[in-house]
Design an enzyme around this catalytic site. Structure first.
Site, PDB file in Angstrom:
ATOM      1  N   TYR A 232     -13.282  11.724 -23.870  1.00 47.67           N
ATOM      2  CA  TYR A 232     -13.965  12.694 -23.015  1.00 47.67           C
ATOM      3  C   TYR A 232     -12.942  13.657 -22.420  1.00 47.67           C
ATOM      4  CZ  TYR A 232     -16.842  14.368 -19.122  1.00 47.67           C
ATOM      5  OH  TYR A 232     -17.515  15.151 -18.240  1.00 47.67           O
TER       6      TYR A 232
ATOM      7  N   TYR B 264     -18.292   0.965 -13.964  1.00 46.19           N
ATOM      8  CA  TYR B 264     -17.376   1.450 -15.016  1.00 46.19           C
ATOM      9  C   TYR B 264     -16.429   2.554 -14.540  1.00 46.19           C
ATOM     10  CZ  TYR B 264     -20.367   5.549 -15.700  1.00 46.19           C
ATOM     11  OH  TYR B 264     -21.050   6.708 -15.511  1.00 46.19           O
TER      12      TYR B 264
ATOM     13  N   GLU C 191       6.806   8.429   4.501  1.00 46.20           N
ATOM     14  CA  GLU C 191       6.486   7.739   3.251  1.00 46.20           C
ATOM     15  C   GLU C 191       7.062   8.466   2.027  1.00 46.20           C
ATOM     16  OE1 GLU C 191       3.874   5.109   3.966  1.00 46.20           O
ATOM     17  OE2 GLU C 191       2.317   6.239   5.027  1.00 46.20           O
TER      18      GLU C 191
ATOM     19  N   HIS D 124      -3.210  -0.907   4.341  1.00 44.73           N
ATOM     20  CA  HIS D 124      -2.635   0.413   4.560  1.00 44.73           C
ATOM     21  C   HIS D 124      -3.562   1.541   4.079  1.00 44.73           C
ATOM     22  CE1 HIS D 124       1.351   2.905   4.353  1.00 44.73           C
ATOM     23  NE2 HIS D 124       0.304   3.690   4.548  1.00 44.73           N
TER      24      HIS D 124
ATOM     25  N   HIS E 166      -1.693  10.621  -0.742  1.00 40.24           N
ATOM     26  CA  HIS E 166      -1.748   9.304  -0.100  1.00 40.24           C
ATOM     27  C   HIS E 166      -2.685   9.425   1.089  1.00 40.24           C
ATOM     28  CE1 HIS E 166      -0.820   5.800   2.179  1.00 40.24           C
ATOM     29  NE2 HIS E 166      -0.139   6.456   3.099  1.00 40.24           N
TER      30      HIS E 166
ATOM     31  N   HIS F 171      -5.254   7.285   4.189  1.00 41.97           N
ATOM     32  CA  HIS F 171      -5.759   6.099   4.876  1.00 41.97           C
ATOM     33  C   HIS F 171      -7.282   6.245   4.922  1.00 41.97           C
ATOM     34  CE1 HIS F 171      -1.736   5.609   7.324  1.00 41.97           C
ATOM     35  NE2 HIS F 171      -1.543   5.687   6.008  1.00 41.97           N
TER      36      HIS F 171
END
Ligand SMILES: [Zn+2]
Length: 218
Positions: free
Chosen positions: A215, A120, A80, A162, A99, A101
């Site tokens: 913040y 939120y 990837e 994915h 990344h 899964h």
């Protein structure tokens, strides 16, 4: 060995992918923006290796212009690598990418829908919803393009059928964001079990986003 500290950091967080169950077994991958021999690029986890066996030399350096074919590392980068490269090219503030899964994010991603502001904390990804990148086969240029589109004004997104991807100004931040996305997806699944949740208005999310910005500054 060049960039040894960064290589060790990637190994430390790869192990955390498994130990925190953010990405089981060999799934997921991690990268860090760097520079080697005056070449701008990134260090990324290799393809097909178990995280507990990783050594600093297994982490692959890829130039921002490099394709796998012209890369001189002994190891192959994660399959990837393409979307990692494209995130670094398109997002100047991305210094690290995670990344995963992760189970709940992956489950939600199979519905191929953005997550609306039922909470939120959706604002953590930078906007009033969390987008889901359109489906394309893993490792392809199409998938990379879809991810870049879903990351417009965002620091994280789901990837259809994915998983998810998150970036930050360092690995701690990117990893924490990926964990937050996973929490949000778990809460969203629970909320859907008892009916359709009420969604925060666009105006309310604008207020939240403004507050989150201040913040962060403070
Ligand atoms: Zn993947």
């Amino acid at each position: 060995m060049k960039n040894l500290d960064q290589r060790n950091k990637i190994i430390e967080y790869s192990l955390k992918l498994n130990s925190t169950n953010l990405s089981p077994l060999r799934s997921g991958n991690i990268s860090l923006r760097t520079n080697e021999d005056d070449k701008d690029g990134y260090l990324i986890t290799p393809s097909g290796k178990k995280y507990e066996t990783l050594k600093p030399e297994d982490i692959v350096f890829m130039g921002l212009n490099a394709e796998v074919e012209n890369n001189d590392s002994a190891n192959k980068p994660s399959s990837e690598w393409r979307f990692h490269r494209d995130i670094y090219i398109n997002k100047k503030d991305a210094q690290a990418i995670v990344h995963a899964h992760s189970p709940h994010a992956t489950a939600v991603s199979s519905h191929r829908k953005s997550i609306p502001p039922f909470h939120y904390m959706i604002a953590l990804a930078g906007g009033e919803d969390i987008k889901c990148a359109e489906y394309a086969t893993f490792g392809t240029e199409d998938l990379s393009k879809n991810i870049i589109k879903a990351l417009k004004k965002r620091t994280a997104c789901l990837m259809s059928n994915h998983g998810q991807v998150a970036f930050g100004k360092n690995l701690e931040e990117a990893f924490e964001l990926a964990q937050e996305i996973e929490n949000i997806c778990q809460q969203y699944i629970i909320a859907l079990k008892i009916g359709q949740p009420k969604i925060l208005s666009f105006e309310e999310m604008k207020k939240v986003l403004a507050k989150a910005k201040n913040y962060k500054k403070g």
